[in-house]
Design a protein around this motif. Structure first.
Motif, mmCIF file in Angstrom:
data_model
loop_
_atom_site.group_PDB
_atom_site.id
_atom_site.type_symbol
_atom_site.label_atom_id
_atom_site.label_comp_id
_atom_site.label_asym_id
_atom_site.label_seq_id
_atom_site.Cartn_x
_atom_site.Cartn_y
_atom_site.Cartn_z
ATOM 1 N N PRO A 9 1.055 -1.158 0.271
ATOM 2 C CA PRO A 9 -0.071 0.127 -0.034
ATOM 3 C C PRO A 9 0.930 1.720 0.259
ATOM 4 C CG PRO A 9 -0.010 -0.725 1.906
ATOM 5 C CD PRO A 9 0.917 -1.927 1.172
ATOM 6 N N LYS A 44 8.131 1.468 -0.500
ATOM 7 C CA LYS A 44 8.874 0.108 -1.304
ATOM 8 C C LYS A 44 9.755 1.025 -2.655
ATOM 9 C CE LYS A 44 4.209 0.660 -2.990
ATOM 10 N NZ LYS A 44 3.895 1.116 -2.623
ATOM 11 N N ASP A 47 9.255 2.071 -11.575
ATOM 12 C CA ASP A 47 8.267 2.185 -10.690
ATOM 13 C C ASP A 47 6.549 2.697 -11.307
ATOM 14 O OD1 ASP A 47 6.814 4.513 -8.891
ATOM 15 O OD2 ASP A 47 8.224 6.268 -9.021
ATOM 16 N N TYR A 81 1.651 4.863 -13.817
ATOM 17 C CA TYR A 81 -0.169 5.310 -13.752
ATOM 18 C C TYR A 81 -0.515 6.882 -13.381
ATOM 19 C CZ TYR A 81 -1.422 0.656 -13.863
ATOM 20 O OH TYR A 81 -1.806 -0.733 -14.239
ATOM 21 N N ARG A 106 3.874 14.547 -9.085
ATOM 22 C CA ARG A 106 2.962 14.180 -7.596
ATOM 23 C C ARG A 106 2.472 14.856 -6.659
ATOM 24 N NH1 ARG A 106 5.368 9.045 -6.854
ATOM 25 N NH2 ARG A 106 7.155 8.871 -8.550
ATOM 26 N N ALA A 125 -6.539 4.397 -12.906
ATOM 27 C CA ALA A 125 -6.115 3.060 -12.772
ATOM 28 C C ALA A 125 -7.059 2.218 -12.554
ATOM 29 C CB ALA A 125 -4.602 2.603 -11.264
ATOM 30 N N ARG A 128 -4.877 -0.396 -17.918
ATOM 31 C CA ARG A 128 -4.309 -1.202 -16.846
ATOM 32 C C ARG A 128 -3.022 -2.371 -18.108
ATOM 33 N NH1 ARG A 128 -4.480 0.107 -11.942
ATOM 34 N NH2 ARG A 128 -2.527 -1.989 -11.147
ATOM 35 N N ASP A 133 0.293 -4.827 -7.567
ATOM 36 C CA ASP A 133 0.048 -6.528 -8.466
ATOM 37 C C ASP A 133 0.820 -6.884 -9.757
ATOM 38 O OD1 ASP A 133 -0.336 -3.841 -10.455
ATOM 39 O OD2 ASP A 133 -1.358 -4.810 -11.707
ATOM 40 N N ARG A 145 4.220 9.783 3.939
ATOM 41 C CA ARG A 145 4.180 10.229 2.447
ATOM 42 C C ARG A 145 3.703 12.138 2.903
ATOM 43 N NH1 ARG A 145 3.043 7.900 -0.969
ATOM 44 N NH2 ARG A 145 4.699 6.948 -1.213
ATOM 45 N N ARG A 171 -7.040 6.027 -0.791
ATOM 46 C CA ARG A 171 -6.552 5.130 -2.120
ATOM 47 C C ARG A 171 -6.260 3.696 -2.294
ATOM 48 N NH1 ARG A 171 -1.393 6.402 -4.620
ATOM 49 N NH2 ARG A 171 -1.260 8.026 -2.559
HETATM 50 O O1 CDP Z 1 3.437 6.015 -3.999
HETATM 51 P P1 CDP Z 1 2.346 5.747 -3.539
HETATM 52 O O2 CDP Z 1 2.925 4.166 -2.609
HETATM 53 O O3 CDP Z 1 1.959 7.195 -2.727
HETATM 54 O O4 CDP Z 1 1.837 5.442 -4.792
HETATM 55 P P2 CDP Z 1 2.669 5.131 -6.419
HETATM 56 O O5 CDP Z 1 2.821 3.573 -6.142
HETATM 57 O O6 CDP Z 1 2.807 6.641 -7.171
HETATM 58 O O7 CDP Z 1 1.043 4.992 -7.454
HETATM 59 C C1 CDP Z 1 0.029 5.535 -6.825
HETATM 60 C C2 CDP Z 1 -1.794 4.941 -7.475
HETATM 61 O O8 CDP Z 1 -1.374 4.243 -8.646
HETATM 62 C C3 CDP Z 1 -1.527 3.735 -6.908
HETATM 63 O O9 CDP Z 1 -2.991 4.255 -5.342
HETATM 64 C C4 CDP Z 1 -2.593 3.072 -7.483
HETATM 65 O O10 CDP Z 1 -4.266 3.305 -7.398
HETATM 66 C C5 CDP Z 1 -1.565 2.872 -8.865
HETATM 67 N N1 CDP Z 1 -1.175 1.462 -9.229
HETATM 68 C C6 CDP Z 1 -1.913 0.949 -9.516
HETATM 69 O O11 CDP Z 1 -2.721 0.199 -9.625
HETATM 70 N N2 CDP Z 1 -0.860 -0.197 -10.139
HETATM 71 C C7 CDP Z 1 0.375 -0.296 -9.724
HETATM 72 N N3 CDP Z 1 1.330 -1.563 -10.026
HETATM 73 C C8 CDP Z 1 0.936 0.894 -9.309
HETATM 74 C C9 CDP Z 1 -0.221 2.060 -8.853
#
Ligand code: CDP
Length: 222
Positions: A8, A13, A30, A35, A84, A96, A102, A124, A150, A173
C-alpha cells in the motif's frame, strides 16, 4: 531477471527499491509513476475518457532510472515532479482502476524489463503483471507511519498540504486499490512479507538486497 515489491501507499516500496537498485546496480521501475503519468494525460484531456484514450495511444511515454531518481517524460517533457502533485494523487486510483489503462501500462512495463535486471514496485506486480517474478516482496506498515512518511515527502513541494489530507488520501487510495475488480492490491501467495513499521530503512534495504544476492549466486552455481 525481475524482482517485485508490492504494497500500500507509504509502505516504503519505492524508496527501498531505489536504494536496492542503486546498491546492486540494477534498474528500477516505478509502476505507480506510470499510472501517475497516465493520470496527468487524463487531467490534460479535461477528464474526458474518449479524448484521454486517444491521447494515451498517441503520446510517447518514456522513463529511466538515474542517480536514485525515476524520471518520467511525456513527449520528451520531464514530468517527474508534476506527477507527484495532490491533484494527480487524488485522481490516480480512479484512472488506475480502468482495465484499458492497466493493459496499456502493463504492456509498457513488460516490454521495458525484457533486457536487464529490474526491481519494480507497485500494487499488482507479483499477482497480475509478473506472476513468474524471480522474487516477490509485499511491504506493509501501519497507517500512522505511512501517512507521516508521505506527508514529509509531499510537504517539500506543497507547503499547504496537511497531515490529515495526506492520511485521508492514502486511506481512500488503499481502499480503492484493494477493492477494484481489475487486478487489486493483493499479496501474492509466494511473496515475502516485510513489515516496515518498526524497521530501520537500512535494514529493509539490506534484507531485500541480501535475498537478491543469494538468488543471483544460487543461479550462477547452476
Ligand atoms: O507511492 P504511492 O504508494 O503513493 O503510490 P504510487 O506507487 O505512486 O501509485 C499511485 C497509484 O497508482 C496507486 O494508488 C494505485 O492506484 C496505482 N497503481 C496501481 O494501480 N497499480 C500499480 N502497479 C501501481 C500503482
Amino acid at each position: 531477471m525481475i524482482v517485485v515489491i508490492d504494497g500500500p501507499a507509504g509502505s516504503g516500496k519505492s524508496s527501498t527499491a531505489k536504494a536496492v537498485a542503486a546498491q546492486l546496480q540494477i534498474q528500477f521501475l516505478d509502476s505507480g509513476a506510470l499510472y501517475r503519468v497516465a493520470t496527468l494525460i487524463y487531467l490534460n484531456s479535461q477528464k474526458d475518457y474518449p479524448t484521454f484514450f486517444d491521447q494515451l495511444e498517441e503520446t510517447e511515454i518514456s522513463f529511466y532510472f538515474k542517480e536514485k531518481k525515476f524520471h518520467a517524460f511525456i513527449d520528451g517533457r520531464d514530468v517527474s515532479d508534476e506527477i507527484r502533485s495532490m491533484e494527480v494523487s487524488e485522481n490516480v486510483s480512479e484512472v488506475a482502476s480502468n482495465p484499458r489503462v492497466r493493459t496499456f501500462i502493463n504492456e509498457l512495463m513488460r516490454e521495458a524489463v525484457k533486457h536487464d535486471v529490474y526491481i519494480a514496485d507497485g500494487r499488482d506486480l507479483g499477482t497480475a503483471v509478473f506472476p513468474d517474478a524471480d522474487l516477490k516482496f509485499f511491504m506493509i506498515a501501519d497507517l500512522e507511519t505511512r501517512a507521516e512518511r508521505r506527508y514529509r515527502e509531499v510537504k517539500e513541494s506543497d507547503m499547504n498540504v496537511t497531515l490529515d489530507e495526506v492520511k485521508q488520501n492514502i486511506t481512500e487510495r488503499d481502499d480503492r486499490d484493494s477493492n477494484r475488480s481489475s487486478d487489486p492490491l493483493k499479496k501474492a501467495d509466494d511473496a515475502i512479507e516485510v513489515d516496515t513499521s518498526t524497521m530501520m530503512f537500512e535494514e529493509q534495504v539490506a534484507f531485500i538486497s541480501n535475498k537478491i544476492e543469494e538468488l543471483i549466486s544460487s543461479q550462477n552455481k547452476t
